[in-house]
Design a protein around this motif. Structure first.
Motif, PDB file in Angstrom:
ATOM      1  N   TYR A 191      49.425  36.138  35.786  1.00 51.08           N
ATOM      2  CA  TYR A 191      48.844  34.943  35.164  1.00 51.08           C
ATOM      3  C   TYR A 191      48.559  33.871  36.216  1.00 51.08           C
ATOM      4  N   GLY A 195      45.012  35.031  36.674  1.00 53.00           N
ATOM      5  CA  GLY A 195      44.726  34.692  35.286  1.00 53.00           C
ATOM      6  C   GLY A 195      43.520  33.815  35.102  1.00 53.00           C
ATOM      7  N   TYR A 197      43.501  35.603  32.246  1.00 53.05           N
ATOM      8  CA  TYR A 197      43.580  36.915  31.610  1.00 53.05           C
ATOM      9  C   TYR A 197      43.544  38.008  32.673  1.00 53.05           C
ATOM     10  N   ASP A 208      40.495  39.082  27.190  1.00 57.04           N
ATOM     11  CA  ASP A 208      41.899  38.785  26.894  1.00 57.04           C
ATOM     12  C   ASP A 208      42.569  39.912  26.120  1.00 57.04           C
ATOM     13  N   VAL A 211      46.208  40.919  27.340  1.00 53.82           N
ATOM     14  CA  VAL A 211      47.154  39.841  27.063  1.00 53.82           C
ATOM     15  C   VAL A 211      47.446  39.774  25.569  1.00 53.82           C
TER      16      VAL A 211
END
Length: 310
Positions: A191, A195, A197, A208, A211
């Motif tokens: 992340y 990140g 995602y 996403d 996740v």
């Protein structure tokens, strides 16, 4: 109960892969584009009292009152049930939402730092160069046998008083293996570095999906009816729609809708309590959580203040 000596400590770093797949361990409270929060300090069941009293007692009482009114046309029974149901719903809701929740451990992806509240005092640490300490151990007892556990901790410093430090546990160690904790560290590391995602390998992803699949594993009572329907879908297909329900499935289809209002009220109450608790963060933190907020780290502010003092 005997506690054997712990195994050697494993150091996990921000810029080095653990070799494990990113894995969420039911600790993440919010996963957003700008920050990630981990539940800390208990109160995970906040809202349950309101859910039970309002979802079962309150709604049940109102339903009985309406039934009585439809049967007799007399408002007296409905009025009595409302007088009972409303306090059962409102009072626990106010009690649970007005009491502040413990603030979470907060990972700010924009400023690349970590925040932690300890008894109203702000602690922090930069993400770059951070290390986590993982340690696996076993609890052994005559009744419980041998239970494997693993802790995962980071060090944070008090804002403007770096001589005061704390070791903060990223979730309870009980029932977790070293591999699980490494996977959770990989989730946080993915992340912060790649990140908001990422995919199952921790690489950046515009989607996403991975996740969401991790966060969806957490059990929610309000989803139990949906899961039951999904589980009996295949037996229904195999049986051609005839005699596909087991006794337990039949019981779940009856009971779960009854508990659905309780679960939804509990979740709503928790969200309100959490939203109110956000106001307890200092403005230095809240302004850095905004998409257009400052990106200077708290450690940079400390350095500037130190240079100004000289």
């Amino acid at each position: 109960m005997n506690t054997p000596a712990p195994t050697p400590t494993v150091i996990l770093e921000a810029d080095k892969s653990t070799g494990e797949q990113p894995m969420e361990l039911f600790i993440v409270d919010e996963h957003t584009e700008n920050y990630l929060t981990l539940q800390a300090g208990g109160d995970f069941d906040r809202g349950m009292l309101t859910g039970v009293l309002a979802g079962i007692g309150g709604i049940g009482g109102i339903a009985l009152g309406l039934f009585s009114f439809l049967q007799s046309g007399d408002l007296k029974g409905l009025s009595i049930m409302l007088a009972i149901a409303l306090p059962l719903s409102v009072l626990p809701f106010l009690w649970e939402t007005l009491r502040p929740l413990p603030l979470p451990i907060l990972f700010n992806r924009r400023t690349r730092e970590v925040y932690f509240d300890h008894d109203g005092e702000l602690f922090h640490t930069p993400w770059d160069g951070i290390i986590a300490v993982a340690n696996e151990f076993q609890l052994v007892g005559a009744q419980i046998g041998s239970i494997q556990n693993a802790s995962l901790e980071i060090r944070v410093w008090k804002f403007e008083k770096p001589e005061t430090a704390l070791m903060v546990s990223l979730g309870a160690p009980f029932g977790k293996s070293l591999a699980l904790q490494k996977g959770f560290w990989e989730y946080i590391r993915s992340y912060m570095n790649n990140g908001p995602y990422f995919d199952e390998h921790g690489n950046h992803s515009e989607s996403d999906a991975f996740v969401k699949s991790q966060l969806a594993v957490r059990f929610k009572i309000s989803d139990s009816f949906k899961h039951t329907l999904a589980r009996i879908k295949q037996p229904k297909k195999d049986a051609g729609g005839k005699n596909y329900l087991s006794g337990s499935d039949f019981a779940m289809l009856i009971l779960e809708p009854m508990f659905y209002p309780m679960a939804r009220i509990q979740e709503f109450t928790y969200r309100i309590a959490k939203r109110r608790s956000r106001n307890r963060w200092p403005s230095l933190v809240t302004e850095r959580l905004k998409a257009n907020g400052p990106t200077t780290r708290l450690v940079d502010l400390e350095c500037e203040k130190g240079e100004g003092a000289e």
